[in-house]
Design a protein around this motif. Structure first.
Motif, PDB file in Angstrom:
ATOM      1  N   ILE A 182       0.542  -0.750  -0.049  1.00  0.00           N
ATOM      2  CA  ILE A 182       0.157   0.255   0.262  1.00  0.00           C
ATOM      3  C   ILE A 182       0.992   0.933  -0.086  1.00  0.00           C
ATOM      4  N   GLU A 183       1.830   1.147   0.701  1.00  0.00           N
ATOM      5  CA  GLU A 183       2.579   2.244   0.742  1.00  0.00           C
ATOM      6  C   GLU A 183       3.672   2.436  -0.431  1.00  0.00           C
ATOM      7  N   ARG A 184       4.492   1.487  -0.730  1.00  0.00           N
ATOM      8  CA  ARG A 184       4.594   1.492  -2.256  1.00  0.00           C
ATOM      9  C   ARG A 184       4.592   1.563  -3.162  1.00  0.00           C
ATOM     10  N   GLU A 185       2.760   1.039  -3.559  1.00  0.00           N
ATOM     11  CA  GLU A 185       1.975   1.815  -4.790  1.00  0.00           C
ATOM     12  C   GLU A 185       1.203   3.060  -4.419  1.00  0.00           C
ATOM     13  N   LYS A 186       1.255   3.289  -2.956  1.00  0.00           N
ATOM     14  CA  LYS A 186      -0.013   4.245  -2.898  1.00  0.00           C
ATOM     15  C   LYS A 186      -1.323   4.478  -2.787  1.00  0.00           C
ATOM     16  N   ILE A 187      -1.847   3.002  -2.994  1.00  0.00           N
ATOM     17  CA  ILE A 187      -2.852   2.628  -2.707  1.00  0.00           C
ATOM     18  C   ILE A 187      -4.062   3.332  -1.665  1.00  0.00           C
ATOM     19  N   PRO A 188      -5.097   3.880  -2.039  1.00  0.00           N
ATOM     20  CA  PRO A 188      -5.671   4.968  -1.399  1.00  0.00           C
ATOM     21  C   PRO A 188      -6.475   3.485  -0.213  1.00  0.00           C
ATOM     22  N   VAL A 189      -6.327   4.177   0.983  1.00  0.00           N
ATOM     23  CA  VAL A 189      -7.169   2.984   1.995  1.00  0.00           C
ATOM     24  C   VAL A 189      -8.374   4.051   3.341  1.00  0.00           C
ATOM     25  N   VAL A 190      -8.949   2.978   2.998  1.00  0.00           N
ATOM     26  CA  VAL A 190     -10.277   3.423   3.906  1.00  0.00           C
ATOM     27  C   VAL A 190      -9.667   4.069   4.881  1.00  0.00           C
TER      28      VAL A 190
END
Lengths: 599, 292
Positions: free
Chosen positions: B214-222
């Motif tokens: 999530i950090e590497r790809e900058k995936i938006p999470v809730v």
């Protein structure tokens, strides 16, 4: 960010020889258990009045604890100072061999546990052999339960000598033997004070000494084409050849060759999402390419670089196989073969020998491959596929066989044997030598009919209008007094092929039936006309063979999906039907199949 | 390739294999971090597109932010978004929050049953209409024969035994003692009529890997996963009556990773905030019944 190395290890061995205890110990001694887990299991044991065992840590499922054996492979994670490990606990019970294989096929190294007290058992040997065949290169043997034999060096040395002899017979060299007591913790994380005669590594030290698999980047490029994507509806015009690089590397601008079709192109781009622009793709990457030219490539082909060492292409090959299916593998039954991204219909052509892994006795006389057999045999696919022998490239030399929806066996290709007579050729030879002819000869029929018999196949993509032309040709020939017959393939699906269902695996059998039908109808003196969508070289070569000794004529409409085969006649698609019929009729006349044709 | 590259490559391979082999395929999206990473991996696999419908089971007790997040990205990423629900149980108030069932039974009604009947097509499916920007009852009732699920092997015992491609019979039953073999990268992609296959692309990922990715790809999470200043955050998301936040100061993804690696959570189970797990039988009983 944490870039620690990771390694998959599998623990195998005979039932009750202590695999789960070894793992429980490794988890506990490296502090890898979740907080409270150990206490929870101890509490559960207390409640059920059972003595605590480390093995219970893994037995996460209720029915498993009830039976007291590991049913499936459980994965657990632990780490040492050197790297992270995923341990795959493979079941030792003979019923669960397929689970053991599943676990072992993912491992880079193996710990094989043998009970020092009970000694070498059937599965100690079977698992040793399976692990070798699955390509696990590093095997360490743990002589467990040394506490039960008084930590005796003699017992350990005897076991080591016996088992080394067995492994040598199957060309496996173990990395090491370690005497342990998993229950007591001897030689797991720390050196045992009760076996000072042993100077080698502890289990943890040994694990850290295993080396990670050699880089595959330097090998010849192998890219099994998994799929072709074009998301036109989402306004994306890229046509992407997708898959995972099995070995080697490829760059933008490299020439590439697709096998078995033999088509060539050049890599135009390496595609990816949410990354920097890439110009190279290497072993292990799941990626995709666009090509500089529009070529018709199917999933299942193997993309390679023409300048490098080439894979094999063939339909007959010698393999080492293991069978875990409920039903035995039978000769001349159709199975589905999956190798790389290719799927093919395959038959067991010959059994060279089968091996009983427990006592290594081999048999050359078996007529089938039974569950849990290991054997050497010859397989034959209905159409050629591209592959490697496992000595050249493991990833493209391994296959599985599907029987009745289940993966029932697997193995490695040892040798390409494609020069020999194929099963189909044998079949035709056998059929023709026993063909019972009537008194009417082919020349007599032709003379009375005033035309020769012919099998005419219209090929091309869907929607090229080939059916309309085929039907009009039948009508035109008929009106000229000739015995022509058009058969729609859909009629065969609902009739002759009704027993085959809609499963795509039966494509080979459908083709065979059309070919056999053509053999009969051309023998009856007919001009037999049918259509086949997107036929490739092997479809036509197969029909041609099946129709022997009679003749086939191929009319392709629109873009050709053949890579080498030259159709007898090439027509444009979307033209006027009557014009196309005139062209075909003129061609038949030129070939002296018909004498005259009036529009 | 580092460890995240390898995990990504394997998951992408599995997703593509599923897409190639299953004509009627869907992906379950719980809105949680794992299935959101899985959705991201689908965008990786299909070069920015998601050619697979996403199915969400709406229990009506999800934390409202989760639903807002779902609909925002359904529109933004042009997702084929579908939800299903157990309308009957909700109407008759056969739920734990209504005081009419225990937690496990509530899960069974609102999740397992809703899921089973949404997948089979027996109960209505609601599909996001991208023009009207709202959900409409979907005409498609075809049963899904391939269901992609974001379970991880490290979550708890029964999940550690899963295959990447795992068959379920017509009653959703998972026969853990008789699973198909998976050799190398060849999976069970053939299935008998009446059965379906669950596909698990995240099996080898750990909770920490998920956050690293999530950090590497900058995936938006809730945002519920982060401490908003009150010293609490959710580690695992579910229905609000049965999901408790954990005490944590982590405000960012790197802080969560630190917490998992060496901090207070390095030895505490991820689902410790999920109350249904500690009832008799817990997750294993639910999973046998079709719970993901």
């Amino acid at each position: 960010m944490n870039g620690r190395a990771q390694m998959n290890i599998v623990i195998v061995g005979h039932v009750d020889h202590g695999k789960s205890t070894v793992i429980g110990r490794l988890l506990a001694d490296t502090g890898s258990l979740p907080q409270g887990k150990l206490e929870a299991v101890r509490e559960s044991c207390r409640r059920n009045s059972k003595p605590f065992e480390y093995a219970f840590l893994l037995d996460a499922l209720k029915d498993e604890q009830a039976q007291g054996i590991t049913i499936d492979m459980a994965r657990c994670f632990f780490k040492t100072a050197a790297r992270d490990y995923i341990i795959i606990d493979a079941p030792g019970h003979i019923e669960f061999l397929k689970n053991m294989i599943t676990g072992a096929s993912r491992a880079e190294s193996a710990l094989l546990v043998i009970d020092a007290d009970e000694g070498i058992k059937e599965n100690s040997k079977r698992h040793g052999q399976m692990v070798a065949m699955l390509g696990v290169k590093q095997v360490t043997v743990l002589a467990n339960k040394m506490d039960l034999v008084g930590f005796s060096q003699d017992v350990f040395e005897k076991l080591k000598a016996d088992y080394t002899a067995f492994l040598e017979a199957i060309n496996v060299t173990p990395v090491s033997f370690i005497p342990i007591s998993a229950r007591e913790g001897d030689n797991i994380a720390s050196h045992s004070e009760r076996m000072e005669w042993y100077k080698g590594a502890t289990v943890l030290e040994q694990l850290d000494q295993f080396v990670s698999e050699k880089e595959l980047h330097e090998k010849p490029f192998r890219f099994p084409v998994q799929d072709i994507y074009k998301f036109t509806r989402s306004n994306d015009d890229r046509r992407i050849v997708a898959g995972t690089v099995a070995a080697g590397r490829v760059r933008v601008g490299d020439e590439v060759l697709f096998l078995p079709s033999g088509k060539k192109s050049v890599v135009q781009s390496v595609e990816s999402f949410n990354t920097e622009q890439k110009n190279v793709a290497s072993a292990g990457e799941s990626t995709g390419f666009t090509l500089a030219t529009q070529i018709y490539v199917r999933p299942g082909e193997l993309m390679v670089k023409p300048g490098e060492s080439q894979p094999e292409v063939g339909s007959r090959f010698r393999v080492n196989i293991f069978w875990v299916g409920r039903a035995p593998m039978l000769r001349n039954k159709s199975y589905k073969l999956k190798i790389g991204s290719a799927r093919a219909t395959v038959k067991l052509a010959e059994i060279c020998n089968t091996l009983d892994a427990s006592d290594l006795t081999s048999s050359k006389s078996k007529q089938q491959i039974d569950c849990r057999d290991v054997g050497e045999c010859i397989l034959e696919t209905t159409r050629p596929i591209a592959f490697d022998t496992t000595a050249v490239s493991e990833a493209t030399g391994r296959f599985v066989i599907v029987d009745n929806f289940e993966i029932a066996g697997g193995g490695v290709v040892v040798e390409n044997l494609s020069v020999g007579e194929t099963l189909l050729q044998q079949h035709i030879r056998d059929r023709e030598s026993n063909w019972e002819a009537g008194f009417v000869r082919a020349e007599q029929r032709a003379s009375v009919n005033r035309h020769k018999a012919k099998f005419i196949v219209f090929t091309g993509a869907k929607g090229t209008g080939k059916r309309a032309v085929a039907k009009a040709l039948e009508q035109g020939l008929f009106q000229n007094g000739m015995n022509a017959y058009y058969l729609g393939v859909a009629n065969i699906d609902r009739g002759l092929d009704a027993d085959l269902g809609s499963h795509s695996d039966s494509a080979g059998e459908r083709l065979r039936r059309i070919g056999e039908l053509a053999r009969i109808l051309t023998d009856a003196g007919l001009i037999f006309i049918t259509t086949i969508d997107d036929a490739d070289d092997y479809d036509i070569e197969t029909l041609k063979l099946l129709n022997e000794p009679n003749d086939i004529l191929v009319v392709n409409m629109g873009e050709s999906s053949f890579s080498r085969y030259q159709p007898d006649l090439q027509l444009a698609d979307g033209g006027v039907v009557a014009d196309a019929v005139t062209l075909v009729a003129a061609f038949l006349k030129a070939k002296e199949i018909i004498i005259d044709y009036q529009i | 390739m580092d460890h995240l590259d390898k995990l990504e490559a394997q998951s992408v391979y599995i997703l593509r294999e599923a897409y190639r082999e299953f004509k009627s395929l869907c992906m379950l999206w719980s809105i949680g971090k794992d299935s959101t990473v899985m959705l991201w991996l689908a965008r990786k696999a299909f070069f920015g597109h998601v050619p697979i419908p996403l199915v969400h089971i709406d229990t009506h007790y999800k934390i409202p932010e989760m639903i807002a997040y779902r609909d925002r990205f359904a529109l933004e990423w042009n997702l084929n978004m579908i939800y299903g629900q157990n309308s009957e149980a909700l109407a008759e108030k056969l739920t734990f929050p209504d005081g009419n069932t225990d937690r496990i039974t509530c899960c069974k009604y609102l999740k397992s049953e809703a899921l089973k009947h949404t997948l089979s097509g027996e109960w209505p499916r609601y599909r996001m209409d991208h023009e009207q920007r709202r959900y409409l009852v979907d005409d498609g009732r075809e049963p899904y024969t391939g269901v992609i699920v974001g379970v991880r092997a490290d979550e708890e015992g029964s999940r550690s035994k899963e295959r990447y491609f795992s068959p379920r019979d017509k009653d959703n039953v998972w026969d853990v003692g008789d699973q198909p073999p998976e050799f190398w990268n060849q999976f069970k992609t053939d299935f008998a009529p009446g059965t379906h296959v669950r596909i698990h692309p995240l099996l080898d990922w750990t909770e920490q890997n998920i956050w690293e990715y999530i950090e590497r790809e900058k995936i938006p999470v809730v945002s519920l996963y982060f401490n908003q200043g009150e010293g609490i955050r959710y580690r695992s998301l579910g229905c609000y009556p049965c999901t408790n936040p954990v005490l944590s100061d982590a405000r960012t993804v790197p802080e969560i990773i630190d917490e998992l690696k060496s901090g207070k959570f390095s030895n505490i189970a991820e689902r410790s905030g999920r109350a249904q797990d500690s009832e008799d039988g817990g997750l294993e009983t639910l999973r046998r019944d079709g719970y993901m």
